[in-house]
Each structure stands twice: as C-alpha cells, then as structure tokens.
Design a protein around this motif. Structure first.
Motif, PDB file in Angstrom:
ATOM      1  N   GLU A  33      72.589 -15.627  39.536  1.00  0.00           N
ATOM      2  CA  GLU A  33      71.698 -16.488  40.334  1.00  0.00           C
ATOM      3  C   GLU A  33      70.259 -15.961  40.286  1.00  0.00           C
ATOM      4  O   GLU A  33      69.295 -16.732  40.165  1.00  0.00           O
ATOM      5  CB  GLU A  33      72.195 -16.532  41.776  1.00  0.00           C
ATOM      6  N   GLU A  61      74.090 -26.071  50.934  1.00  0.00           N
ATOM      7  CA  GLU A  61      75.379 -25.384  50.936  1.00  0.00           C
ATOM      8  C   GLU A  61      75.380 -24.110  50.093  1.00  0.00           C
ATOM      9  O   GLU A  61      75.990 -23.121  50.444  1.00  0.00           O
ATOM     10  CB  GLU A  61      76.478 -26.338  50.437  1.00  0.00           C
ATOM     11  N   ASN A  62      74.696 -24.184  48.943  1.00  0.00           N
ATOM     12  CA  ASN A  62      74.767 -23.047  48.018  1.00  0.00           C
ATOM     13  C   ASN A  62      73.513 -22.952  47.166  1.00  0.00           C
ATOM     14  O   ASN A  62      72.600 -23.800  47.252  1.00  0.00           O
ATOM     15  CB  ASN A  62      76.007 -23.159  47.122  1.00  0.00           C
TER      16      ASN A  62
END
Length: 486
Positions: free
Chosen positions: A371, A335-336
């Motif tokens: 990130e 998902e992420n």
C-alpha cells in the motif's frame, strides 16, 4: 553631445565616468574613507533622486540632487543636446535631472532633449535596464514597470549564500564568529567574492585564514540566484510577487488588462552590468534570446518611438504565500486503502480539494509495504501532472511534499522522490509550511543526499532566504536546526 546617465557607468560619445567618482572628486573625499552605507547610497543615487539629506559627509548634508549636480560640474562647459536615461528614472527623477542640468550648464537650459532607453527601440522590443536597486521593464515604449530588484540584491543574496555555505562546510557557527569579532568581516569578504564571481572575474573562493577554498560552477550560481530570478512561467499562477520571474509574468498580465491585447514581443534588450544573469529567466519566459546592450551602444541608436504619455506600474516584491495545511474539509470515511485511493484519483481529476484530505489521511495511516509503495507512486503521478497554472493544484503540491517528507521511502523509489523534491525545492514562492516540509525531507534523508549538489546549495540558501521573512522564533529555530546552520 549625447549623454547617458546610468548605473554603474555613464558615458558620452568620447568618455565613460561614474557619478559617484565625479562627486567625491568634487568634494575632495576618498571613496575608501567613507562608510559602507554611504557607498551604497552613492551607488543607489539614480534610484533615490527625490531624497533629502541623502548622505552626510564631512559634517555636510547632501540631497541626492546635490550629489548629481556636483558630479555634473565637469561637463558644464560642454554642449549637451540629448540625454538618455534608464527607464527606472521615469517620472519625478527625470524632472530633477532636467533641472539639475539647467543649473549646471547654460547650454542645457533650452535645447536639451531627454529620452529614456525605451524610446530607442521598436514597439516590438522588450527593454530591461538594471540599476543598483531597481530594474525597469518597458514594452514597446508604452508600458513601464519598475521592480525593486537590482544589482545590489544579486550580490547581497549570492554573497550571503556563500557565507552560509562556508559555515555549513566548515561546521562553524555564527555565535563563534561573533565572539571572535570575525562575522562582519567575513560576510563583507564573501559579498566581495560573490561580486567577482557574478561579474565573471573569478570562479574561486579562497579564505586562507580558515583553510577554505573551492570553485563555484555555473549550476551553483543559477541555483543560488533562484531566490531572485524565480521559476514562474507565463500562464502560471504566482501566489505572490517574490522575484524577477513572477514580477515579469505579472507585468505581462497587467499589460493585457491595460492595453486589452497581448504584447507583441519579437526582440529583448537588456542593459546593465549583470545583464547575463537576467538572460536565463527572460529566455525561459519569452522563448527569445535577449541581446545585451551597452550604454555606449545606446548613444548610437536613433529615436525609434516617442510617446508623451505611458502607463507606469511600480512593483514591490513581497513574500505573502498562503499556507494550505489547515484546509477545513470533511470527507466520508472509506472502508479500506483501495477506496481511499480511487477517491483520491476522482477528486484530483475533478480538481476537488477533498483529495488533499485523503492524502493527509493516508499519510497518517499505518500502510503495509504494498500500500505504501502504491501510495507513493500515486503521489508521484499526481506531482508530475500538477502545475502552477491552476491555483487548486498548489494545495496538492503542498500535501504531496508533506506526505513524502513523513513516509518511509522504499529504496527503489527514493531517486524518483528526490527528483520531485528537487523540482519544487527552488520554487521560493511556495507556502512556508511547504518550504519547511522540504527542509524536513532533506534533514531526514541527509545521509543519502549529502553528496548531491542541489542539496549542498539548498540548505545554506534557505538560511539566506529567511533573513527578511516574518517568521516566528520557533520557525526560524526549526529551519536552522534542520539545515545544521546556526
């Protein structure tokens, strides 16, 4: 009388001599008058004693055994009782030497004893003898390996590296030197300079014609010779036998398989003119400081062990590293970023190659600054943990380098990333695509790296490394463009 036949010098108790000099004197030919290839063959004589029509001088063909026979005419009236030979002459060359001595000297027909270097040391001693193109390694006088690396290879690689470094420093191309008729001349000169540096006769490079002069330090020599010395340690997986370290580690593994026990090594003896260049990799692998033994010292040693049969292994170095860049593995879409990161940690912990595909996915994902920083830190953590002791870790190393070469590195993390790249950059057994990713990283960050010594060595050394590799024209062109050496 005791006689040692070796490279570069042979000796008796009272004198030293070189086989090539005695032969040329016998046939009345000047060493300076013969072509370079003939000189190399004369220096390689003990490595190729079985060769027929070995050299052609003054319209005469000489077998390798003929050359040895001519060279030994000068000792035909001397009583030879013991001959000591380098380990790399074990087998048929030993027979040829014995028969040659019988022809030359009547004293040698019945009572000459022939021993090898490993017969003069205890069973707990590793004996290494460096020839012109071969090196022999014996363990306890009963396990012998011959590697196709010798003094010639060290001088050739180092001289070629110095030449490529000169091209890089001066911004000169091979094409320009060829058109000017200087390339061959300069290459020979750099090999000669390299030989003097490796033999500790100089540390200077001076090319007055090109206004080029600099000093070579110990670190540069060690890095430049890494192609030959290698970085493999005992316990590590070697994708292919490409250098001295990977060959020696392979020999230790083979010894265990053959003898069904680990070798007990308490001493290491190295014989040869460039023995000091072997010391660092040998000491790193065994944790013992090697002793350098001169040929003259061998004559004074008693016979410590003598076996009529020993195990023999011939090793040829060859780059055959597998590329891991096309691993066909399917993984579930996450998902992420956070889910991918947790999955990467889990797969890596379990030595599952699905982790490398996650590295590939995240490398190609448009990550935000936080990130990206987290991902780079994760790669560096995995990089510190990975080792060459597990074959499944090599693809991780491959993909980490690929990722770090493609991602924009934040300034505060660059030094850590550079340290990791430097750590693996001189592992020449890495897959080709990994090597190309390292070079691309250097190309991408050349402005930041231009003053770093390892960077200055790596680029021209890579051009030396690709000389004998089976690469496509596109691969060669990529490497030459990225290094800036054409």
């Amino acid at each position: 009388m005791k006689l040692y036949l070796g490279y570069p010098e042979s000796c008796t108790e009272n004198e030293k001599f070189k086989i090539k000099d005695l032969f040329l004197k016998e046939v009345n030919v000047s060493y300076n008058s013969i072509p370079v290839e003939v000189k190399k063959k004369l220096l390689s004589l003990l490595d190729f004693l079985k060769e027929k029509d070995y050299i052609f001088i003054n319209n005469v063909h000489y077998d390798a055994s003929d050359i040895l026979e001519f060279a030994l005419f000068s000792i035909k009236n001397k009583k030879i009782e013991h001959i000591i030979l380098p380990g790399y002459t074990y087998g048929k060359p030993t027979f040829i030497i014995r028969e040659t001595l019988k022809t030359v000297s009547s004293n040698a027909k019945n009572n000459v004893n022939i021993y090898h270097d490993f017969n003069l040391f205890s069973e707990e001693t590793l004996v290494i003898n460096i020839g012109y193109r071969k090196t022999s390694i014996s363990i306890g006088g009963k396990f012998l390996s011959v590697i196709d690396i010798g003094e010639f290879n060290f001088i050739d690689v180092f001289g070629n590296y110095l030449f490529n470094r000169f091209l890089k420093d001066k911004g000169i191309s091979n094409v320009y030197l060829r058109k000017a008729g200087k390339r061959g001349k300069y290459l020979d000169k750099f090999r000669a300079i390299g030989a003097r540096i490796l033999l500790k006769r100089s540390d200077k490079i001076v090319m007055e014609d090109e206004n080029y002069a600099r000093t070579v330090n110990k670190e540069e020599v060690e890095l430049a010779l890494s192609i030959l010395t290698g970085k493999t340690n005992f316990g590590e997986f070697a994708p292919s036998i490409t250098d001295l370290s990977s060959a020696i580690v392979n020999i230790l593994y083979s010894y265990e398989e053959t003898e069904r026990q680990k070798p007990t090594i308490k001493k290491i003896a190295i014989i040869g003119r460039i023995a000091h260049l072997y010391q660092e990799p040998i000491e790193r692998i065994f944790g013992l400081h090697p002793e350098i033994i001169t040929p003259q010292e061998l004559l004074n040693r008693p016979i410590s062990n003598f076996r009529s049969r020993i195990t023999f292994q011939k090793i040829e170095t060859k780059y055959d590293a597998k590329d891991y860049s096309d691993i066909e593995i399917e993984i579930d879409k996450k998902e992420n970023f956070k889910e991918y990161l947790f999955a990467l940690r889990r797969y890596f912990r379990n030595r599952n190659l699905k982790g490398v595909k996650i590295i590939e996915i995240l490398t190609e994902t448009n990550l935000n600054n936080h990130e990206k920083e987290t991902f780079i830190n994760e790669l560096l953590t995995i990089g510190r943990i990975t080792s060459f002791k597990d074959t499944k870790m090599i693809p991780y190393i491959d993909y980490i380098i690929s990722a770090l070469s493609k991602i924009d590195i934040p300034e505060h993390l660059f030094q850590e990333v550079e340290n990791y790249i430097k750590k693996v950059a001189f592992r020449w057994s890495l897959p080709l695509k990994t090597r190309m990713n390292i070079i691309y990283f250097c190309y991408k960050h050349k402005d930041k790296l231009k003053d770093k010594e390892w960077f200055k060595v790596l680029l021209p050394l890579t051009i030396t490394w690709i000389r004998d590799k089976k690469l496509s024209e596109g691969e060669r062109q990529f490497i030459r463009t990225a290094t800036g050496i054409k």
